[in-house]
Structure formats: structure tokens, C-alpha cells
Scaffold this active site. Structure first.
Site, PDB file in Angstrom:
ATOM      1  N   HIS A 172       0.856  -1.190   0.000  1.00 32.51           N
ATOM      2  CA  HIS A 172       0.000   0.000   0.000  1.00 32.51           C
ATOM      3  C   HIS A 172       0.890   1.237   0.000  1.00 32.51           C
ATOM      4  O   HIS A 172       2.040   1.191   0.439  1.00 32.51           O
ATOM      5  CB  HIS A 172      -0.899   0.009   1.230  1.00 32.51           C
ATOM      6  CG  HIS A 172      -1.954  -1.052   1.213  1.00 32.51           C
ATOM      7  ND1 HIS A 172      -3.057  -1.001   2.033  1.00 32.51           N
ATOM      8  CD2 HIS A 172      -2.086  -2.192   0.482  1.00 32.51           C
ATOM      9  CE1 HIS A 172      -3.826  -2.051   1.824  1.00 32.51           C
ATOM     10  NE2 HIS A 172      -3.249  -2.799   0.881  1.00 32.51           N
TER      11      HIS A 172
ATOM     12  N   GLU B  78       1.041   3.862   1.825  1.00 34.47           N
ATOM     13  CA  GLU B  78       1.580   4.269   3.120  1.00 34.47           C
ATOM     14  C   GLU B  78       2.737   3.369   3.543  1.00 34.47           C
ATOM     15  O   GLU B  78       3.744   3.851   4.071  1.00 34.47           O
ATOM     16  CB  GLU B  78       0.480   4.227   4.191  1.00 34.47           C
ATOM     17  CG  GLU B  78      -0.678   5.168   3.927  1.00 34.47           C
ATOM     18  CD  GLU B  78      -1.809   4.551   3.101  1.00 34.47           C
ATOM     19  OE1 GLU B  78      -2.939   5.070   3.195  1.00 34.47           O
ATOM     20  OE2 GLU B  78      -1.577   3.577   2.369  1.00 34.47           O
TER      21      GLU B  78
ATOM     22  N   CYS C 195      -5.869   2.160   5.733  1.00 38.14           N
ATOM     23  CA  CYS C 195      -6.531   0.923   6.133  1.00 38.14           C
ATOM     24  C   CYS C 195      -5.957   0.440   7.469  1.00 38.14           C
ATOM     25  O   CYS C 195      -4.955   0.975   7.953  1.00 38.14           O
ATOM     26  CB  CYS C 195      -6.330  -0.142   5.055  1.00 38.14           C
ATOM     27  SG  CYS C 195      -4.656  -0.843   5.027  1.00 38.14           S
TER      28      CYS C 195
ATOM     29  N   CYS D 205      -2.192  -0.322   7.342  1.00 40.09           N
ATOM     30  CA  CYS D 205      -1.381   0.889   7.253  1.00 40.09           C
ATOM     31  C   CYS D 205      -1.415   1.677   8.558  1.00 40.09           C
ATOM     32  O   CYS D 205      -0.390   2.215   8.982  1.00 40.09           O
ATOM     33  CB  CYS D 205      -1.848   1.744   6.078  1.00 40.09           C
ATOM     34  SG  CYS D 205      -1.510   0.963   4.478  1.00 40.09           S
TER      35      CYS D 205
END
Length: 155
Positions: free
Chosen positions: A52, A54, A82, A85
Site C-alpha cells: 500500500h 503508506e 486501512c 497501514c
């Protein structure tokens, strides 16, 4: 907050989308008003479900700063991070996150974290995630070894 940092995150997200590397997500890590790292979602490009934006940005910032502790950094993300993250953000000790869209907004286009939030709140049903705690003495010994390790470094 600087709109410029969010603009950079948006451009990162767009770059990843246009190159089919991942979804519409970008992140920027800033320290003392300076961009340390910027990243976009790379799940599709790397076949790594943890890639992801992040997470990629945290990995890059940690490498650049040569430290797992990103205290004093801020993170700008195109959407609310999420649960995975958010966990990484907490482990990295980032204490300020700016985000541009909500979890409901991204759920409406197919990125729904609801099941994960349900697991965190209520636990996972066996149909979603089968978990078995096996009594393992050697696993417990690892914890003892760590606790007694004289040169351990906590993180």
C-alpha cells in the site's frame, strides 16, 4: 497542513493508477516541512498485498532516515489508511496523518476494509479466518531468549 503535500500524494496515486501498479492511493511523508518520501500503491505491480502507498512510503522514509522511528514525521494520504497501514503508522511512531477521502468513499468503489474492522472489533469467524493456537514450548522459549538478550534493541 500544506495542500501542496496532498497534491504530491494525489499525483503519486495517479502515476500508480496510470501505470497499472495499484489502486488510487498515494502517500507522502514529511518532516520539518520537507518531503522525505512519496509513494503510490504498488500491490498490482509487485504482487505484494502489503504494498500500500503508506507502507511503501514508510519503508522508503525509514531507509532514507536510517531509522525505524519516524517520530516528528507527518503522513499525507489520499484516503484514510486501512487497518494494516494504521498499524504500520503507529509502529513507525508517526503521530499526525492527513487524509483526503474516507473509508466509506473508497468502499463505494470496491476497497472495503469493513471485514477487517469487524475482525478487530469482534474477532474472526472461522469462515473468514481460521485461527488455531498451538501450545508450543519452543515459541515460548523464543520470548524468554529475547527477554534475556543483553543487547536487544526495542522498537
Amino acid at each position: 497542513m500544506s495542500d501542496n503535500f496532498m497534491d504530491v500524494a494525489v499525483e503519486e496515486a495517479r502515476k500508480g493508477m496510470q501505470n497499472n501498479e495499484g489502486g488510487p492511493f498515494g502517500a507522502v511523508i514529511v518532516k520539518n516541512g520537507k518531503i522525505i518520501s512519496k509513494a503510490h500503491n504498488k500491490v498490482l505491480g509487485t504482487n505484494d498485498p502489503s504494498a500500500h502507498a503508506e507502507i511503501v512510503a514508510i519503508r522508503e522514509a525509514s531507509s532514507i532516515l536510517e531509522n525505524f522511528d519516524l517520530s516528528g514525521c507527518e503522513l499525507y494520504a489520499t484516503t484514510m489508511p486501512c487497518p494494516m497501514c494504521l498499524s504500520a503508522i503507529c509502529w513507525a511512531r508517526i503521530r499526525k496523518v492527513y487524509y483526503g477521502t474516507s473509508t466509506d468513499e473508497v468502499a463505494s468503489i470496491g476497497f472495503d476494509d469493513g471485514m477487517i474492522y469487524d475482525i478487530l472489533r469482534k474477532g474472526a469467524s472461522a469462515s473468514v479466518l481460521e485461527k488455531t493456537n498451538v501450545e508450543c514450548e519452543s515459541c515460548r522459549k523464543l520470548l524468554d531468549e529475547w527477554e534475556k538478550k543483553p543487547d536487544k534493541m526495542m522498537y
